[in-house]
Scaffold this motif. Structure first.
Motif, mmCIF file in Angstrom:
data_model
loop_
_atom_site.group_PDB
_atom_site.id
_atom_site.type_symbol
_atom_site.label_atom_id
_atom_site.label_comp_id
_atom_site.label_asym_id
_atom_site.label_seq_id
_atom_site.Cartn_x
_atom_site.Cartn_y
_atom_site.Cartn_z
ATOM 1 N N MET A 1 4.642 10.162 4.817
ATOM 2 C CA MET A 1 3.879 9.108 4.643
ATOM 3 C C MET A 1 3.966 8.035 5.854
ATOM 4 S SD MET A 1 3.131 6.294 1.365
ATOM 5 C CE MET A 1 3.061 7.730 0.222
ATOM 6 N N GLU A 5 0.327 3.955 5.702
ATOM 7 C CA GLU A 5 -0.252 4.690 4.602
ATOM 8 C C GLU A 5 0.584 3.844 3.490
ATOM 9 O OE1 GLU A 5 -1.446 9.088 5.668
ATOM 10 O OE2 GLU A 5 0.740 8.563 5.502
ATOM 11 N N ARG A 6 1.797 3.553 3.839
ATOM 12 C CA ARG A 6 2.649 2.907 2.609
ATOM 13 C C ARG A 6 1.975 1.656 2.208
ATOM 14 N NH1 ARG A 6 7.562 3.955 1.545
ATOM 15 N NH2 ARG A 6 8.246 1.814 1.620
ATOM 16 N N ARG A 10 -1.583 3.808 -3.789
ATOM 17 C CA ARG A 10 -2.175 5.230 -4.153
ATOM 18 C C ARG A 10 -3.562 5.338 -4.869
ATOM 19 N NH1 ARG A 10 3.398 5.784 -4.753
ATOM 20 N NH2 ARG A 10 4.578 7.437 -3.213
ATOM 21 N N SER A 242 1.687 -1.454 -3.703
ATOM 22 C CA SER A 242 1.564 -0.215 -2.695
ATOM 23 C C SER A 242 2.822 0.444 -2.499
ATOM 24 C CB SER A 242 1.189 -0.610 -1.269
ATOM 25 O OG SER A 242 2.120 -1.366 -0.897
ATOM 26 N N PRO A 243 3.263 1.889 -2.055
ATOM 27 C CA PRO A 243 4.619 1.983 -1.910
ATOM 28 C C PRO A 243 5.365 1.067 -1.139
ATOM 29 C CG PRO A 243 2.764 3.824 -1.398
ATOM 30 C CD PRO A 243 2.074 2.548 -1.688
#
Length: 262
Positions: A1, A5-6, A10, A242-243
């Motif tokens: 990832m 994207e992190r 998701r 988020s991540p």
């Protein structure tokens, strides 16, 4: 990832936003919808709920007053039925409360402010906690205020509730952390919209000055000399879910342009 994207939640998160049909709540709900989340919004304003549902047909809506436990029970049942569970709770519901000296405001106004702004968060949390513990990505965002870190003359019920939210957040982060649930508070500053306009108007009347003068005083006490947009608060909420925010918990994060005093 990738790092970019992190930074995005998701897709598929199951999200409940209280008082989500207008203002900050609406911006947060819209942000999660854009991120591909399944979103349930509650509000006491039926007209606002209808308008939100028309504008965002992918969202679910239900009328609920978070200060009433029966309403909250039905709300969390709706989250189970419509979303299939709960990953994210955004405890956003709140009212401005009265403006006035402590010996001039009514007991009824004090109680109502605390019931909605603080007790309401307790009621939603106690009902939603089992769902959040069952989630692989449980997260709570309690909306406090810059008034939760600064004293606020003539606005004592509001400030007391917002300081209480910070204590609730830090305590619950310790309590639910071992279950994998992260709990944070966002402390918005002077957020553009109808609520702050009403607060400034009442504060101006209490001080015997014009609306424009009081607004200038508020902005002069903010380092960036500008109001916060609802989307600024929504962006922080999305980051926290988020991540990239996976190890952020127990924090009271101001989104306020650095309000120095109020």
């Amino acid at each position: 990832m990738s790092l970019m994207e992190r930074m995005r939640p998701r897709p598929g998160l199951r999200v409940l936003v209280t008082a989500g049909a207008g203002g900050i709540g609406s911006a947060i709900a819209r942000g999660f919808l854009e991120a591909g989340a399944k979103v349930l919004v509650c509000d006491v304003d039926e007209a606002a709920l209808d308008a939100f549902a028309s504008a965002y047909p992918d969202a679910s809506t239900v009328r609920a007053d978070v200060s009433l436990d029966a309403d909250v029970a039905s709300l969390v049942d709706a989250a189970t039925e419509r979303l299939g569970g709960l990953d994210v709770l955004v405890n956003n519901a709140g009212i401005a409360g009265p403006t006035g000296a402590i010996d001039e405001i009514s007991v009824e106004d004090i109680r109502r402010t605390l019931d909605v702004d603080l007790f309401g968060q307790f009621l939603v949390l106690r009902r939603a906690a089992p769902l959040l513990r069952a989630s692989p990505a449980g997260a709570v965002i309690n909306i406090s205020s810059v008034a939760g870190r600064l004293g606020y003359a003539l606005r004592t019920p509001y400030a007391a509730s917002k300081w209480g939210i910070v204590g609730l957040t830090e305590s619950l982060a310790k309590e639910m952390g071992p279950d994998g649930v992260r709990v944070n508070a966002i402390l918005p500053g002077i957020v553009r919209g109808a609520r702050i306009e009403g607060v400034i108007r009442e504060r101006a009347e209490a001080a015997g000055v014009s609306y424009e003068e009081m607004e200038a005083r508020y902005l002069a006490n903010t380092s960036l000399r500008r109001m916060v947009e609802p989307e600024d608060v929504a962006s922080m909420a999305l980051f926290l879910c988020s991540p990239a925010g996976a190890n952020v918990s127990g924090q009271a994060i101001s989104v306020c342009g650095n309000v120095e005093t109020i």
